[in-house]
Write a protein that holds these residues in place. Structure first.
Motif, short mmCIF file in Angstrom:
data_model
loop_
_atom_site.label_atom_id
_atom_site.label_comp_id
_atom_site.label_asym_id
_atom_site.label_seq_id
_atom_site.Cartn_x
_atom_site.Cartn_y
_atom_site.Cartn_z
N UNK A 241 0.81 -1.22 0.00
CA UNK A 241 0.00 0.00 0.00
C UNK A 241 0.84 1.27 0.00
N UNK A 242 0.19 2.39 -0.26
CA UNK A 242 0.88 3.68 -0.31
C UNK A 242 1.44 4.09 1.05
N UNK A 243 0.98 3.44 2.12
CA UNK A 243 1.49 3.74 3.46
C UNK A 243 2.90 3.18 3.68
N UNK A 244 3.36 2.35 2.75
CA UNK A 244 4.72 1.78 2.87
C UNK A 244 5.73 2.81 2.38
N UNK A 245 6.01 3.78 3.21
CA UNK A 245 6.93 4.87 2.90
C UNK A 245 8.23 4.68 3.68
N UNK A 246 9.27 5.46 3.35
CA UNK A 246 10.50 5.36 4.14
C UNK A 246 10.26 5.58 5.64
N UNK A 247 9.37 6.53 5.99
CA UNK A 247 9.12 6.78 7.41
C UNK A 247 8.42 5.61 8.06
N UNK A 248 7.65 4.84 7.27
CA UNK A 248 6.98 3.66 7.83
C UNK A 248 7.99 2.64 8.32
N UNK A 249 9.19 2.64 7.76
CA UNK A 249 10.22 1.70 8.21
C UNK A 249 10.66 2.02 9.63
N UNK A 250 10.70 3.31 9.97
CA UNK A 250 11.02 3.71 11.34
C UNK A 250 9.90 3.27 12.28
N UNK A 251 8.65 3.43 11.83
CA UNK A 251 7.53 2.95 12.63
C UNK A 251 7.64 1.44 12.85
N UNK A 252 8.04 0.74 11.82
CA UNK A 252 8.15 -0.72 11.91
C UNK A 252 9.23 -1.12 12.91
N UNK A 253 10.35 -0.42 12.87
CA UNK A 253 11.44 -0.66 13.83
C UNK A 253 10.90 -0.58 15.25
N UNK A 254 10.13 0.49 15.53
CA UNK A 254 9.61 0.70 16.87
C UNK A 254 8.58 -0.36 17.25
#
Length: 303
Positions: A241-254
């Protein structure tokens, strides 16, 4: 021949310097706050600190109404109001007014959505896809290294792009300067260190100690926009989805660390959050993810 400076420059340039030097705001925040102040100065015809300091709630409402007429949404209007209130408070301080607080004006209500993390497999697949779909090997290695820094170390994209040649080779930890000039130490996984080392090996640009580590195709500093475009292409190919952005990777880390048992205080330090409240949102994300898994796996939910 250079023209005479505009009267409003006497307001805008000190504001810019205050944000960048005294408050140590990020370049993105400085640009946004300066742009908001410049619009107010021009629209209201402000020429000195006294005039700017005299702006009250009615003046801010008028400015916001004009911006809303241009199509500004609730979230953007709320950010604009924050920028303008900060500028007025600064103007009142410059004018020597006692109690230089900003005018009291409530902004539009903004519904806060939960961050949308990607799964560990999606994160590694995205990093692999940007590497394999790039026109040149060194560019693919560069983008993979950046994305793995975001997911493996929880870095903001601006923090990853601020690294210099002096930061490599990466060790087991990395000192990062985040928002407000606040420094923190983040752990670096061997996979991340290896990805950065591979990029350094392939890049045609020398990694000078004071030079940007990540370079664009022509040798200049790599921009956030290029990383975002690279990831956007990869997520389309992978059907994400479009929510898979670079910043989403930081969210995923957390989110993944919290799910593995990390405590909130430790997570706050790793993310560089100024307050624990900013970190607590991930408890909701983790709960939402567990509920989604339950609904997909529980027999009665599938009936």
């Amino acid at each position: 021949m250079t023209g005479a400076p505009k009267p409003e420059d006497a307001l805008i340039e000190p504001w810019r310097e205050y944000l960048a030097q005294s408050r140590r705001r990020s370049p993105h925040t400085v640009r946004a706050y300066v742009a908001a102040a410049k619009r107010l100065v021009e629209n209201a015809g402000l020429r000195d600190w006294g005039q700017a300091a005299a702006i009250e709630g009615a003046g801010l409402r008028s400015q916001l109404a004009a911006r809303r007429a241009e199509g500004l949404g609730n979230a953007s209007a709320a950010r604009e109001l924050s920028a303008l209130k900060a500028f007025i408070a600064f103007a009142r301080d410059q004018a020597g007014m006692e109690g230089s607080a900003a005018p009291r004006l409530r902004g539009p209500r903004v519904k806060k959505g939960l961050p949308r993390p990607v799964t560990p497999d999606e994160a590694t697949n995205l990093a692999a896809m940007v590497a394999s779909s790039s026109a040149e090997d060194w560019i693919g290695a560069r983008d993979r290294a950046v994305l793995l820094l975001l997911y493996g170390g929880g870095l903001r994209i601006a923090e990853a792009l601020s690294l210099t040649g002096g930061d490599v080779p990466l060790g087991p930890t990395l000192s990062v300067t985040g928002k407000g000039g606040k420094q923190r130490v983040v752990p670096i996984l061997p996979l991340v260190a290896e990805a950065v080392a591979e990029y350094v090996r392939l890049t045609p640009w020398p990694a000078g100690k004071a030079e940007p580590l990540f370079r664009g195709a022509k040798g200049g500093p790599l921009s956030q926009g290029m990383v975002q475009k690279s990831m956007a292409r990869a997520r389309v190919i992978l059907g994400l989805p479009s929510t898979a952005t670079p910043h989403a990777l930081r969210h995923s880390f957390a989110t993944h660390l919290l799910g593995a048992g990390a405590d909130l205080r430790s997570l706050q330090e790793l993310l560089g959050h100024a307050s624990l409240g900013s970190t607590q949102i991930y408890t909701k994300v983790d709960a939402a993810a567990m509920l989604e898994t339950y609904r997909g796996a529980h027999p009665r939910e599938r009936d």
